[in-house]
Design a protein around this motif. Structure first.
Motif, mmCIF file in Angstrom:
data_model
loop_
_atom_site.group_PDB
_atom_site.id
_atom_site.type_symbol
_atom_site.label_atom_id
_atom_site.label_comp_id
_atom_site.label_asym_id
_atom_site.label_seq_id
_atom_site.Cartn_x
_atom_site.Cartn_y
_atom_site.Cartn_z
ATOM 1 N N UNK A 1 6.337 9.859 -1.273
ATOM 2 C CA UNK A 1 5.068 9.261 -0.411
ATOM 3 C C UNK A 1 4.247 10.580 -0.254
ATOM 4 N N UNK A 2 2.880 10.279 -0.736
ATOM 5 C CA UNK A 2 1.801 11.180 -0.467
ATOM 6 C C UNK A 2 1.052 10.645 0.693
ATOM 7 N N UNK A 3 1.327 11.215 2.046
ATOM 8 C CA UNK A 3 0.627 10.703 3.089
ATOM 9 C C UNK A 3 -0.193 11.608 3.892
ATOM 10 N N UNK A 4 -1.310 11.601 4.233
ATOM 11 C CA UNK A 4 -2.441 12.680 4.659
ATOM 12 C C UNK A 4 -2.987 11.794 5.732
ATOM 13 N N UNK B 1 16.178 24.270 2.351
ATOM 14 C CA UNK B 1 15.286 24.408 3.069
ATOM 15 C C UNK B 1 13.924 24.556 2.414
ATOM 16 N N UNK B 2 13.844 23.897 1.470
ATOM 17 C CA UNK B 2 12.519 23.873 0.623
ATOM 18 C C UNK B 2 11.777 22.810 1.169
ATOM 19 N N UNK B 3 10.509 22.700 1.027
ATOM 20 C CA UNK B 3 9.711 21.603 1.512
ATOM 21 C C UNK B 3 9.032 20.528 0.242
ATOM 22 N N UNK B 4 9.398 19.283 0.453
ATOM 23 C CA UNK B 4 8.844 18.464 -0.726
ATOM 24 C C UNK B 4 8.292 17.248 0.118
ATOM 25 N N UNK B 5 7.709 16.264 -0.980
ATOM 26 C CA UNK B 5 7.190 15.240 -0.429
ATOM 27 C C UNK B 5 8.464 14.182 0.021
ATOM 28 N N UNK B 6 8.209 13.250 0.943
ATOM 29 C CA UNK B 6 9.145 12.364 1.321
ATOM 30 C C UNK B 6 9.520 11.412 0.085
ATOM 31 N N UNK B 7 10.931 11.250 -0.159
ATOM 32 C CA UNK B 7 11.272 10.268 -1.388
ATOM 33 C C UNK B 7 11.393 8.842 -0.749
ATOM 34 N N UNK B 8 11.023 8.078 -1.397
ATOM 35 C CA UNK B 8 11.152 6.694 -1.070
ATOM 36 C C UNK B 8 12.024 5.901 -1.851
ATOM 37 N N UNK B 9 12.890 5.066 -1.227
ATOM 38 C CA UNK B 9 13.634 4.159 -2.097
ATOM 39 C C UNK B 9 12.957 3.190 -3.019
ATOM 40 N N UNK C 1 7.010 8.780 -9.511
ATOM 41 C CA UNK C 1 5.689 7.637 -9.100
ATOM 42 C C UNK C 1 5.245 8.440 -7.820
ATOM 43 N N UNK C 2 4.009 8.609 -7.658
ATOM 44 C CA UNK C 2 3.662 8.992 -6.115
ATOM 45 C C UNK C 2 2.757 7.765 -5.631
ATOM 46 N N UNK C 3 3.169 7.475 -4.269
ATOM 47 C CA UNK C 3 2.471 6.339 -3.659
ATOM 48 C C UNK C 3 1.671 7.108 -2.455
ATOM 49 N N UNK C 4 0.481 6.290 -2.325
ATOM 50 C CA UNK C 4 -0.213 6.983 -1.210
ATOM 51 C C UNK C 4 -0.639 5.863 -0.521
ATOM 52 N N UNK C 5 -1.064 5.915 0.714
ATOM 53 C CA UNK C 5 -1.848 4.712 1.424
ATOM 54 C C UNK C 5 -3.495 5.197 1.278
ATOM 55 N N UNK C 6 -3.904 5.735 0.189
ATOM 56 C CA UNK C 6 -5.062 6.096 -0.071
ATOM 57 C C UNK C 6 -5.649 5.504 -1.215
ATOM 58 N N UNK C 7 -6.835 5.323 -1.306
ATOM 59 C CA UNK C 7 -7.355 4.890 -2.805
ATOM 60 C C UNK C 7 -7.996 6.318 -3.372
ATOM 61 N N UNK D 1 3.907 1.039 7.016
ATOM 62 C CA UNK D 1 5.220 0.797 6.300
ATOM 63 C C UNK D 1 5.849 1.594 5.107
ATOM 64 N N UNK D 2 4.872 2.222 4.434
ATOM 65 C CA UNK D 2 5.437 3.201 3.499
ATOM 66 C C UNK D 2 6.121 4.433 4.273
ATOM 67 N N UNK D 3 5.567 4.755 5.367
ATOM 68 C CA UNK D 3 6.107 5.964 6.153
ATOM 69 C C UNK D 3 7.474 5.656 6.868
ATOM 70 N N UNK D 4 7.496 4.099 7.494
ATOM 71 C CA UNK D 4 8.689 3.789 7.811
ATOM 72 C C UNK D 4 9.808 3.868 6.887
ATOM 73 N N UNK D 5 9.565 3.510 5.485
ATOM 74 C CA UNK D 5 10.482 3.401 4.347
ATOM 75 C C UNK D 5 11.228 4.615 4.315
ATOM 76 N N UNK D 6 10.693 5.664 4.618
ATOM 77 C CA UNK D 6 11.485 6.990 4.688
ATOM 78 C C UNK D 6 12.923 6.913 5.130
ATOM 79 N N UNK D 7 13.843 7.187 4.307
ATOM 80 C CA UNK D 7 15.314 6.934 4.640
ATOM 81 C C UNK D 7 15.561 7.846 5.952
ATOM 82 N N UNK D 8 16.031 7.263 6.836
ATOM 83 C CA UNK D 8 16.663 8.341 7.995
ATOM 84 C C UNK D 8 17.583 9.157 7.665
ATOM 85 N N UNK D 9 17.443 10.259 7.269
ATOM 86 C CA UNK D 9 18.468 11.304 7.094
ATOM 87 C C UNK D 9 18.467 12.400 7.746
#
Ligand code: SF4
Length: 433
Positions: A304-307, A330-338, A363-369, A385-393
């Protein structure tokens, strides 16, 4: 194959005893070094005699292609020009400078070793391969490389390239056995010149830099003669001068030449035998069977690429991996979606990211065009919805200003995505919150 120096000797396994004389070390070294003088690639770490810089380069080159290392090496030594500056740096800054190289444990170990050297060794890097092996992150290969290249110790460096060259030169089968490994090591060691004594005249002619650019054939021939005399002396110590970098580093240059031959001529699948400087000494000349590599795995990944905008600042949602993660802690990454969360959606970016034997099809998904110049419009409410889909870990989510990204320890994949989508370098984003 065209015959450059007579027919290749017939393979006779019974005759392939592990003796150095099979390879004719004097002739092999002379031909190898003549070739290396003219053909060696100019690489930034070949232009230095700074043992710290050589150490950094050797750690970066572990399991990593030269082309991928060059820019990282230049940037790393610019940010941490001395061993002390590295020791004093925060780990997060070290990881940020390493970002994109992968195998982040190497950066942590390098940092820890620098701190140990400053605290316990008065800031001096050990000069022998045996002592270097006591440092975090330095194994047999890396210790030999640093000791020979930085300090002139006459110890063989046996990486995958050198192993392949030795096996092909001697006609030995490629076997994953202890005996086969010992054979290669013994052969490689028997080839290493032991020169370390030079006159002050000769010393003056040796300067830092790729041998092809800085050393004359006459100087090398002289040093080779002295090398042979020294190696004939059974009382000669195996190591170089431990107080200073060697004025003439024939052992380090020889090791680099062997690795260069394997990396650029004696290639794994299609060796360039007609360009090989030691063709006449080779028992296989392109006929050596290299075992097939295990097939690559393929795995799909969705990110997910969310800005969002906060005042004049633009922020991106990042996930921090757990500190106890076995990979990239401890590294930073874009949230992984199922995968099920992105079914039927069109990604804004597709790319392949390879790590060892795995190809990740990302595949990178963004709520942006996306427009060619960057991200432009978001459909209101689509991000949720995409942000909500980030697994709660147990991972942490962070909204991070994009101006801070360059200084963060990002995973290589995150850095690649953020660059490809111009989020890091040229953000042209107009977001609706
Ligand atoms: Fe032998 Fe060819 Fe390799 Fe040279 S490039 S060492 S000739 S297999």
């Amino acid at each position: 194959m065209a015959d450059l120096a007579g027919a290749a000797p017939e393979l006779n396994p019974a005759a392939l005893t592990p003796t150095a004389s099979e390879l004719n070390p004097v002739v092999l070294r002379r031909r190898l070094m003549a070739w290396y003088r003219g053909q060696a690639r100019t690489l930034p770490w070949r232009g230095t005699s700074d043992s710290y810089h050589i150490w950094v380069s050797e750690i970066m080159l572990q399991q990593t292609r030269v082309a991928a290392v060059i820019d990282h090496y230049n940037e790393f030594v610019r940010r941490f020009p001395t061993l002390v500056s590295l020791a004093l740096a925060a780990e997060e800054d070290v990881l940020a400078a390493w970002s994109g190289l992968g195998y982040y444990r190497r950066a942590r170990m390098l940092h820890k070793a620098a701190q140990f050297i400053v605290l316990e060794r008065e800031g001096r890097l050990p000069a022998s391969s045996a002592e270097l092996r006591t440092l975090p992150g330095i194994g047999e290969y890396t210790a030999a490389a640093i000791a020979s290249i930085a300090f002139g110790e006459a110890v063989a460096v046996v990486d995958g390239n050198v192993e392949r060259v030795i096996l092909r030169l001697t006609g030995r089968a490629d076997e994953a056995t202890a005996a086969a490994r010992a054979f290669v090591r013994a052969q490689a060691q028997a080839l290493v010149p032991h020169a370390r004594l030079l006159s002050s005249n000769l010393d003056a002619q040796f300067v830092s830099g790729p041998i092809s650019k800085t050393r004359s054939a006459g100087v090398w021939d002289a040093s080779e003669r002295i090398a042979l005399a020294a190696s004939a002396d059974p009382t000669a110590p195996a190591g170089g001068d431990r107080s200073h970098p060697p004025a003439s580093n024939v052992a380090g240059d020889h090791n680099q030449a062997m690795m260069e031959l394997g990396a650029t001529v004696c290639l794994p699948r299609a060796p360039l035998c007609l360009q090989c400087p030691v063709y006449a000494l080779c028992r296989t000349r392109g006929e050596h069977v290299t075992p097939k590599r295990p097939p690559q795995r393929s795995l799909p990944v969705a990110c997910l690429l969310d800005l969002r905008k906060r005042g004049t600042a633009t922020e991106v949602l990042l996930e921090r991996r757990p500190a106890d993660a076995s990979l990239m802690p401890s590294m930073y990454e874009l949230p992984v979606l199922p995968q099920e969360a992105v079914e039927g959606r069109e990604p804004v970016l597709r790319l392949r990211h390879s790590i060892t034997n795995t190809n990740y099809y990302v595949q990178v998904f963004a709520p942006l065009r996306l427009e060619p110049s960057g991200l432009t419009k978001r459909s209101r409410g689509e991000a949720h919805p995409l942000r909500q889909a980030i697994p709660k870990r147990s991972r942490e989510l962070h909204w991070t200003r994009i101006t801070r990204l360059a200084g963060l320890p990002l995973t290589g994949l995150a850095r690649k995505i953020l660059h490809r989508l111009h989020v890091m370098d040229k953000p042209k984003i107009d977001l609706l919150e």
